[in-house]
Motif scaffolding. Sequence first.
Motif, PDB file in Angstrom:
ATOM      1  N   ASP A 135       0.824  -1.214   0.000  1.00 37.01           N
ATOM      2  CA  ASP A 135       0.000   0.000   0.000  1.00 37.01           C
ATOM      3  C   ASP A 135       0.856   1.261   0.000  1.00 37.01           C
ATOM      4  O   ASP A 135       0.558   2.232  -0.716  1.00 37.01           O
ATOM      5  N   ARG A 136       1.920   1.247   0.786  1.00 41.36           N
ATOM      6  CA  ARG A 136       2.808   2.415   0.833  1.00 41.36           C
ATOM      7  C   ARG A 136       3.532   2.594  -0.494  1.00 41.36           C
ATOM      8  O   ARG A 136       3.719   3.718  -0.972  1.00 41.36           O
ATOM      9  N   VAL A 137       3.933   1.477  -1.109  1.00 46.58           N
ATOM     10  CA  VAL A 137       4.607   1.554  -2.405  1.00 46.58           C
ATOM     11  C   VAL A 137       3.677   2.155  -3.456  1.00 46.58           C
ATOM     12  O   VAL A 137       4.097   2.959  -4.293  1.00 46.58           O
ATOM     13  N   GLU A 138       2.404   1.771  -3.415  1.00 45.50           N
ATOM     14  CA  GLU A 138       1.445   2.317  -4.382  1.00 45.50           C
ATOM     15  C   GLU A 138       1.295   3.824  -4.222  1.00 45.50           C
ATOM     16  O   GLU A 138       1.112   4.550  -5.195  1.00 45.50           O
ATOM     17  N   GLN A 139       1.388   4.314  -2.981  1.00 45.85           N
ATOM     18  CA  GLN A 139       1.346   5.765  -2.754  1.00 45.85           C
ATOM     19  C   GLN A 139       2.551   6.450  -3.386  1.00 45.85           C
ATOM     20  O   GLN A 139       2.429   7.511  -4.000  1.00 45.85           O
ATOM     21  N   ILE A 140       3.708   5.833  -3.234  1.00 43.45           N
ATOM     22  CA  ILE A 140       4.914   6.385  -3.854  1.00 43.45           C
ATOM     23  C   ILE A 140       4.783   6.351  -5.373  1.00 43.45           C
ATOM     24  O   ILE A 140       5.186   7.299  -6.062  1.00 43.45           O
ATOM     25  N   TRP A 141       4.203   5.263  -5.901  1.00 48.14           N
ATOM     26  CA  TRP A 141       4.057   5.157  -7.349  1.00 48.14           C
ATOM     27  C   TRP A 141       3.127   6.237  -7.897  1.00 48.14           C
ATOM     28  O   TRP A 141       3.334   6.759  -8.990  1.00 48.14           O
ATOM     29  N   GLU A 142       2.109   6.607  -7.142  1.00 50.47           N
ATOM     30  CA  GLU A 142       1.230   7.700  -7.562  1.00 50.47           C
ATOM     31  C   GLU A 142       2.023   8.998  -7.703  1.00 50.47           C
ATOM     32  O   GLU A 142       1.787   9.791  -8.614  1.00 50.47           O
ATOM     33  N   ARG A 143       2.971   9.199  -6.808  1.00 44.76           N
ATOM     34  CA  ARG A 143       3.827  10.389  -6.879  1.00 44.76           C
ATOM     35  C   ARG A 143       4.725  10.334  -8.110  1.00 44.76           C
ATOM     36  O   ARG A 143       4.954  11.354  -8.766  1.00 44.76           O
ATOM     37  N   VAL A 144       5.234   9.146  -8.416  1.00 42.95           N
ATOM     38  CA  VAL A 144       6.073   8.973  -9.609  1.00 42.95           C
ATOM     39  C   VAL A 144       5.267   9.258 -10.871  1.00 42.95           C
ATOM     40  O   VAL A 144       5.722   9.952 -11.780  1.00 42.95           O
ATOM     41  N   VAL A 145       4.043   8.708 -10.934  1.00 47.90           N
ATOM     42  CA  VAL A 145       3.177   8.927 -12.097  1.00 47.90           C
ATOM     43  C   VAL A 145       2.869  10.414 -12.261  1.00 47.90           C
ATOM     44  O   VAL A 145       2.867  10.940 -13.388  1.00 47.90           O
ATOM     45  N   ALA A 146       2.636  11.103 -11.153  1.00 48.36           N
ATOM     46  CA  ALA A 146       2.390  12.548 -11.215  1.00 48.36           C
ATOM     47  C   ALA A 146       3.605  13.282 -11.781  1.00 48.36           C
ATOM     48  O   ALA A 146       3.464  14.246 -12.556  1.00 48.36           O
ATOM     49  N   ALA A 147       4.804  12.818 -11.429  1.00 46.24           N
ATOM     50  CA  ALA A 147       6.028  13.430 -11.969  1.00 46.24           C
ATOM     51  C   ALA A 147       6.132  13.173 -13.469  1.00 46.24           C
ATOM     52  O   ALA A 147       6.531  14.060 -14.238  1.00 46.24           O
ATOM     53  N   MET A 154       4.770  19.657 -19.406  1.00 43.40           N
ATOM     54  CA  MET A 154       5.625  20.844 -19.425  1.00 43.40           C
ATOM     55  C   MET A 154       6.694  20.799 -20.517  1.00 43.40           C
ATOM     56  O   MET A 154       7.044  21.836 -21.078  1.00 43.40           O
ATOM     57  N   GLU A 155       7.207  19.616 -20.829  1.00 43.82           N
ATOM     58  CA  GLU A 155       8.361  19.554 -21.726  1.00 43.82           C
ATOM     59  C   GLU A 155       7.996  19.370 -23.187  1.00 43.82           C
ATOM     60  O   GLU A 155       8.811  19.606 -24.069  1.00 43.82           O
ATOM     61  N   GLN A 156       6.778  18.908 -23.457  1.00 46.04           N
ATOM     62  CA  GLN A 156       6.320  18.765 -24.841  1.00 46.04           C
ATOM     63  C   GLN A 156       7.311  17.968 -25.698  1.00 46.04           C
ATOM     64  O   GLN A 156       7.681  18.375 -26.794  1.00 46.04           O
ATOM     65  N   ARG A 157       7.748  16.851 -25.195  1.00 49.08           N
ATOM     66  CA  ARG A 157       8.612  15.975 -25.987  1.00 49.08           C
ATOM     67  C   ARG A 157       7.802  15.333 -27.113  1.00 49.08           C
ATOM     68  O   ARG A 157       6.569  15.364 -27.100  1.00 49.08           O
ATOM     69  N   ALA A 158       8.509  14.716 -28.044  1.00 52.01           N
ATOM     70  CA  ALA A 158       7.830  14.058 -29.176  1.00 52.01           C
ATOM     71  C   ALA A 158       7.177  12.759 -28.759  1.00 52.01           C
ATOM     72  O   ALA A 158       6.464  12.127 -29.548  1.00 52.01           O
ATOM     73  N   TYR A 159       7.396  12.343 -27.522  1.00 45.19           N
ATOM     74  CA  TYR A 159       6.808  11.100 -26.998  1.00 45.19           C
ATOM     75  C   TYR A 159       6.285  11.365 -25.589  1.00 45.19           C
ATOM     76  O   TYR A 159       6.640  12.356 -24.938  1.00 45.19           O
ATOM     77  N   LEU A 160       5.453  10.452 -25.100  1.00 45.64           N
ATOM     78  CA  LEU A 160       4.938  10.523 -23.738  1.00 45.64           C
ATOM     79  C   LEU A 160       5.685   9.529 -22.860  1.00 45.64           C
ATOM     80  O   LEU A 160       5.959   8.401 -23.286  1.00 45.64           O
ATOM     81  N   VAL A 161       6.002   9.933 -21.659  1.00 45.88           N
ATOM     82  CA  VAL A 161       6.626   9.038 -20.688  1.00 45.88           C
ATOM     83  C   VAL A 161       5.528   8.231 -20.016  1.00 45.88           C
ATOM     84  O   VAL A 161       4.630   8.791 -19.383  1.00 45.88           O
ATOM     85  N   SER A 162       5.586   6.914 -20.172  1.00 43.53           N
ATOM     86  CA  SER A 162       4.552   6.037 -19.625  1.00 43.53           C
ATOM     87  C   SER A 162       5.192   4.729 -19.178  1.00 43.53           C
ATOM     88  O   SER A 162       6.005   4.145 -19.907  1.00 43.53           O
TER      89      SER A 162
END
Length: 205
Positions: A135-147, A154-162
């Motif tokens: 559960d705690r790891v999933e909270q951290i992962w939500e923060r990573v996904v938000a980043a 903001m960066e408008q790269r030619a690809y999406l980070v996923s």
Amino acid sequence: DLLLYIVRRYYVFYIVFLGVSALISALYVSNRMEKEQVKYYSEFDVMTNSYNRNAGIQRLSALQKNLSKNSCVVSICFLDVNGLKEVNDILGHEAGDELLVTVATTIQRNIRSEDFMIRFGGDEFVVVFAGMGKDRVEQIWERVVAAFETINQMEQRAYLVSVSHGVQELNCGTNRSLDSVLHLADERMYEEKRRIKSNLQVIRK
């Protein structure tokens, strides 16, 4: 006066002595740096600054053996970078390398110093969270996904980070092998990948 006399008489000896000392010191430092560099290259993936597969599994195995002494839980997060092949094929390997570095750097900024990351394969990573439940790891992962989303906006790269992920706990009270826990985390990652794949567009139009 006596000291000045000795210095003047034997100054050649002192110069040679200082030169040899400096050379020995330089060789010692160079040898030490070379050993540290060899050790680094033998354990780490240079591009992403993550453990390579062999060194990472060794550290994870050691953590598993001492699980009951340190804590009773370790969470293993299996990751797969979405669309890396597509980015490489369409935008080139330089863009693909940038994507891998971005993923690794973003994750490393959001985990603790005692946690560590392994480059498991070309586009696969494993992040190990010592003493932390799912559960705690999933909270951290939500923060990573938000980043990741911030980078995409903001960066408008030619690809999406996923990135697709799957988390599985390794507990001291179970008899599961390390391979089976990694396999379960891998399966959960692919479950997420299948869910998002149909609506995922990595290359921007």
